[in-house]
Scaffold this motif. Sequence first.
Motif, PDB file in Angstrom:
ATOM      1  N   UNK A 180      -0.455  -3.898  -5.604  1.00 29.77           N
ATOM      2  CA  UNK A 180      -0.251  -2.638  -4.863  1.00 29.77           C
ATOM      3  C   UNK A 180      -1.504  -1.774  -4.995  1.00 29.77           C
ATOM      4  N   UNK A 181      -1.898  -1.176  -3.893  1.00 28.33           N
ATOM      5  CA  UNK A 181      -2.967  -0.169  -3.915  1.00 28.33           C
ATOM      6  C   UNK A 181      -2.289   1.165  -3.642  1.00 28.33           C
ATOM      7  N   UNK A 196       0.882  -1.175   0.000  1.00 30.14           N
ATOM      8  CA  UNK A 196       0.000   0.000   0.000  1.00 30.14           C
ATOM      9  C   UNK A 196       0.914   1.217   0.000  1.00 30.14           C
ATOM     10  N   UNK A 197       0.667   2.134  -0.915  1.00 31.30           N
ATOM     11  CA  UNK A 197       1.496   3.343  -0.917  1.00 31.30           C
ATOM     12  C   UNK A 197       0.592   4.558  -0.800  1.00 31.30           C
ATOM     13  N   UNK A 198       0.898   5.370   0.223  1.00 37.51           N
ATOM     14  CA  UNK A 198       0.097   6.577   0.460  1.00 37.51           C
ATOM     15  C   UNK A 198       1.056   7.721   0.779  1.00 37.51           C
ATOM     16  N   UNK A 199       0.993   8.760  -0.028  1.00 34.25           N
ATOM     17  CA  UNK A 199       1.873   9.921   0.104  1.00 34.25           C
ATOM     18  C   UNK A 199       3.337   9.512   0.252  1.00 34.25           C
ATOM     19  N   UNK A 214      -7.093   7.056   6.986  1.00 36.11           N
ATOM     20  CA  UNK A 214      -8.017   5.923   7.096  1.00 36.11           C
ATOM     21  C   UNK A 214      -9.115   6.025   6.041  1.00 36.11           C
ATOM     22  N   UNK A 215      -9.615   7.258   5.848  1.00 43.91           N
ATOM     23  CA  UNK A 215     -10.677   7.440   4.848  1.00 43.91           C
ATOM     24  C   UNK A 215     -10.143   7.101   3.454  1.00 43.91           C
ATOM     25  N   UNK A 216      -8.889   7.527   3.177  1.00 45.51           N
ATOM     26  CA  UNK A 216      -8.289   7.200   1.881  1.00 45.51           C
ATOM     27  C   UNK A 216      -8.173   5.690   1.718  1.00 45.51           C
TER      28      UNK A 216
END
Length: 444
Positions: free
Chosen positions: A301-302, A84-87, A143-145
């Motif tokens: 991957x998300x 998972x990749x976020x920012x 969390x919302x993302x």
Amino acid sequence: MKVGVVGAGIAGLRAAMLLEKAGHQVTVFEARDRVGGRMQTIEMGDGYYEAGGEWIDADHHRVIRLLREFGVAPEKSSQWPGLVVYQGEFATENQVWPDAARDANLVHEEAASLIAKRKNGEEIGEDQPLGAWLDSICESVRGRWWVESFTRSDEGEDTSEVSLHGWLESYAHYLDREDGDMSLYRIAGGGGKLCERMAAKLQDVRLDSPIQHVSDQGEVIERNGSTHIFDRVVMALPTSAVEKVLDVESQISLAPPEGSFVSFDLSWVFHLPSAKMARAVKLVLQFKNAWWRDKNWTGRMLGDLAFQQTWEIGRGNLNALGVYVCGAEAIQLMEQSSPVDVVLKSIAQVHPEAQESFTAGAVHDWVSDEYAGGAFPYYPVGNAPYSHKPLPSPSPDLGRESGRFKPYGKIHFAGDWACDWMGFIEGALESAERVVEEINNGSE
Ligand SMILES: Cc1cc2nc3c(=O)[nH]c(=O)nc-3n(C[C@H](O)[C@H](O)[C@H](O)COP(=O)(O)OP(=O)(O)OC[C@H]3O[C@@H](n4cnc5c(N)ncnc54)[C@H](O)[C@@H]3O)c2cc1C
């Protein structure tokens, strides 16, 4: 009986196989020059990939039975847990950040409680956009993302478009599952190829035969004007094709069926026109080598980049990643001069190896496809079956009321919208079994 089947996707093909087995005389009409519809296997050298439907969940028993019938093994292909990749920060699906895990858990608990209420015939409130409901539950931005990310990649649409009530119906299937039960198998040799084998068993499959009109008296008219009369007709089309190509409003005028619990403008077949096709496109990027394996990563991957999901799509000797882009972002991406470049650059932002190893890309835009009109069906807000009237209380099981997809006159409705497993290959097979039962039992 003489039965006409309109549409040679897996629903139409399965219905035709079972009808022939029961002794009926069956003719299948398919608009395209190939069978399989939204299941299409693309062969490349000594490898292949699926351009459409691909994954089989652990509890998709009808698909697994069908594979056995053809001597095909369900190919265990789980790529869970993915990255998972976020920012720019990485986590894994089974170990996301604590705030994201907490929000996902809150959503799960709230959904389970609404599903239980619905099962007991209790009110669960007005329908609303799934996105607004998620906003009201999630406590952190990340969390919302995260919840949006996995929900959107499952529904194929932005949650702002999706009905909460409709989503709960699908989510009910997931309550008893273990992590990783989703997307556990693929069809060895390809789903599109399986459809070709199904068609080869049938007596009369007519390609390049788009149907323009079907009447409740069993009349089937091809676009070229040829007319056929059948004792029964199985319409095995995506909702979009029924609406667009068959021009439901002007060509089939029907009164609401007695006892129908859903009412809407074209209240003929229950909620058919209310299901919409999700805006999801699939891209395929080929590489010289499977660089992700060298990183000890499955390819799944998300992310919050220009794509929603990647996974290893290449089979045999094809080194390729599949990429999903859904909802409004899918439409924006298709307006770019090179959608493949946009997605490749985005992947290379977090995995620079991608750029170096890239050889070629392909886009499968089901949204602009004349005979699909989108990837798979979902309920828009206010159009889920429950949004209209409460179910009889207590409801036997969420979303499984009998008679929901009753035939109209001589027309029987199949397809991945006319089933409980909506949007899945499993649902298409479920609908095929139901229409055959209807025809064999003589229901009209
Ligand atoms: C990108 C993508 C990914 C997917 N991923 C998955 C997945 O991982 N797992 C899963 O279970 N499902 C997945 N699905 C959904 C799955 O592919 C479908 O649920 C299933 O294939 C639907 O089968 P069907 O027979 O109901 O419809 P279709 O396959 O759409 O068949 C309908 C047929 O009718 C034909 N037709 C249309 N109009 C006419 C006309 N006027 N006259 C004659 N013929 C006509 C079409 O050409 C088509 O062949 C995915 C779908 C897409 C597009």
